[in-house]
Design a protein around this motif. Structure first.
Motif, mmCIF file in Angstrom:
data_model
loop_
_atom_site.group_PDB
_atom_site.id
_atom_site.type_symbol
_atom_site.label_atom_id
_atom_site.label_comp_id
_atom_site.label_asym_id
_atom_site.label_seq_id
_atom_site.Cartn_x
_atom_site.Cartn_y
_atom_site.Cartn_z
ATOM 1 N N ARG A 132 16.903 -8.851 38.177
ATOM 2 C CA ARG A 132 18.142 -8.858 37.662
ATOM 3 C C ARG A 132 17.924 -7.781 36.402
ATOM 4 O O ARG A 132 17.296 -8.060 35.615
ATOM 5 N N TYR A 133 18.490 -6.556 36.517
ATOM 6 C CA TYR A 133 18.459 -5.490 35.581
ATOM 7 C C TYR A 133 19.816 -5.647 34.608
ATOM 8 O O TYR A 133 20.799 -4.831 35.222
ATOM 9 N N ASP A 135 23.080 -6.858 34.230
ATOM 10 C CA ASP A 135 23.885 -7.495 35.252
ATOM 11 C C ASP A 135 23.825 -6.881 36.560
ATOM 12 O O ASP A 135 25.030 -7.175 37.511
ATOM 13 N N HIS A 136 22.847 -6.344 36.839
ATOM 14 C CA HIS A 136 22.568 -5.616 38.175
ATOM 15 C C HIS A 136 21.980 -6.187 39.181
ATOM 16 O O HIS A 136 20.423 -6.154 38.697
ATOM 17 N N PRO A 137 22.120 -6.990 39.974
ATOM 18 C CA PRO A 137 21.072 -7.723 40.826
ATOM 19 C C PRO A 137 20.643 -6.941 42.049
ATOM 20 O O PRO A 137 21.235 -5.985 42.478
ATOM 21 N N VAL A 138 19.501 -7.172 42.297
ATOM 22 C CA VAL A 138 18.754 -6.394 43.550
ATOM 23 C C VAL A 138 18.060 -7.573 44.302
ATOM 24 O O VAL A 138 16.941 -8.379 43.692
ATOM 25 N N ALA A 153 19.056 4.696 36.149
ATOM 26 C CA ALA A 153 20.104 3.453 36.738
ATOM 27 C C ALA A 153 18.932 2.730 37.300
ATOM 28 O O ALA A 153 17.630 2.846 37.706
ATOM 29 N N PRO A 154 19.373 1.368 37.447
ATOM 30 C CA PRO A 154 18.494 0.335 38.063
ATOM 31 C C PRO A 154 18.449 0.781 39.756
ATOM 32 O O PRO A 154 19.224 1.348 40.518
ATOM 33 N N ASP A 156 18.558 0.236 43.750
ATOM 34 C CA ASP A 156 19.389 -0.682 44.610
ATOM 35 C C ASP A 156 18.955 -1.081 45.744
ATOM 36 O O ASP A 156 19.605 -1.397 46.868
#
Length: 311
Positions: A132-133, A135-138, A153-154, A156
């Protein structure tokens, strides 16, 4: 660095604010002439704060109160000294995979991972953890590794890993209770999330153990790298390991690792793996530098909780 300065620096640049307990203890040790004299008896690499504090915890000593810590350490010094001499800091923090993921995801897939200083191999499973970067989950599953990422960018996607191997002077086994107890002792007292993360990551490793080889980073790296499958991209990496290696051996390793096929990822302090030009770090805390093939990319915090991309 004088032992007193070593402990005061650890207190202000590393333990603060992650562990008020260790900050308080380290400052007390830095002013304690008897403890400092005892530490002078052991070789320089064995005086480091993380090692002493973990050894005392492993032996059942108190860390909540500096006076109680001091009394226990002095009274049990023969046992403490024996553990200091026989052990090394092996902070096998799975959270550091969050620092590796943006680089690993960008490389030609599939990957063959080789970690130098692998301990129990928890860093060899970046494809099995979730991230989790902000609010961006991977990915999905557990443990979830949180990282505050700025400057890029985180990622993907997760990497595709087809081979994983680790090299360590003293590999640890996640199915051995005493080895897991040592890994647990290395986690700072307040950081319960890291303790839970260790349990989750250890379960993943135990279910599909990596190849862990007992060996030296100079003498044995080439032979282990040659065992990687030829149809995968070899990635040799290390995180917060080289500060424990004598300078001459460290320099030999750095000269050699860049000559191997594939790619090389380093996450080390800037005085350990130096670069001629770096932007100022984000703060006074001890930051490491993430680099790929000798090119610096980002400032990072030691347990993978923050990464500031500048490349």
């Amino acid at each position: 660095m004088p032992v007193a300065a070593l402990y005061s620096d650890f207190a202000t640049r590393e333990a603060h604010p992650g562990s008020p307990t260790y900050e308080r203890l380290s400052l007390a040790i830095s002013r304690d002439t008897e403890l400092l004299a005892l530490l002078e008896r052991v070789p320089s690499p064995k005086r480091q704060p993380n090692l002493l504090l973990a050894v005392v915890r492993l032996l059942g000593g108190p860390v909540d109160d500096p006076e109680a810590f001091r009394a226990f350490t002095v009274a049990h010094w023969p046992a403490v000294e024996a553990e200091l001499r026989s052990r090394a800091t092996q902070t096998n923090e799975a959270g550091r995979c969050a620092l590796l993921l943006p680089v690993l995801a960008s490389l030609p897939q599939p990957l063959a991972l080789l970690e130098v200083g692998a301990a129990a191999g928890l860093g060899l499973y970046p494809d099995r953890y979730a991230y989790r970067y902000g609010d961006h989950p991977v990915g999905d599953g557990h443990p979830v590794l949180d990282c505050a990422l700025t400057g890029t960018a985180p990622p993907d996607r997760l990497p595709e890993v087809v081979w994983r191997a680790g090299l360590d002077l003293n590999p640890l086994d996640v199915t051995d209770e005493s080895d897991v107890a040592w890994l647990d002792a290395l986690i700072w007292p307040e950081q319960r999330n890291r303790r839970q993360r260790l349990k989750s990551a250890a379960a993943i490793v135990a279910a599909d153990p990596p190849l862990l080889v007992r060996g030296d980073l100079v003498d044995d790296l080439r032979d282990l790298a040659a065992r990687a499958p030829s149809d995968a991209t070899l990635v040799v990496f290390h995180t917060s390991v080289l500060y424990q290696v004598p300078v001459e051996r460290r320099n030999r390793f750095l000269a050699m690792v860049g000559e191997l096929p594939g790619h090389w990822i380093s996450v080390e302090a800037p005085d350990v793996v130096p670069f001629p030009e770096l932007p100022p770090p984000p703060g006074d805390t001890l930051y490491n530098v993430l680099s790929l093939d000798g090119r610096p990319l980002a400032w990072t915090l030691g347990h993978g909780q923050e990464m500031n991309w500048f490349a």
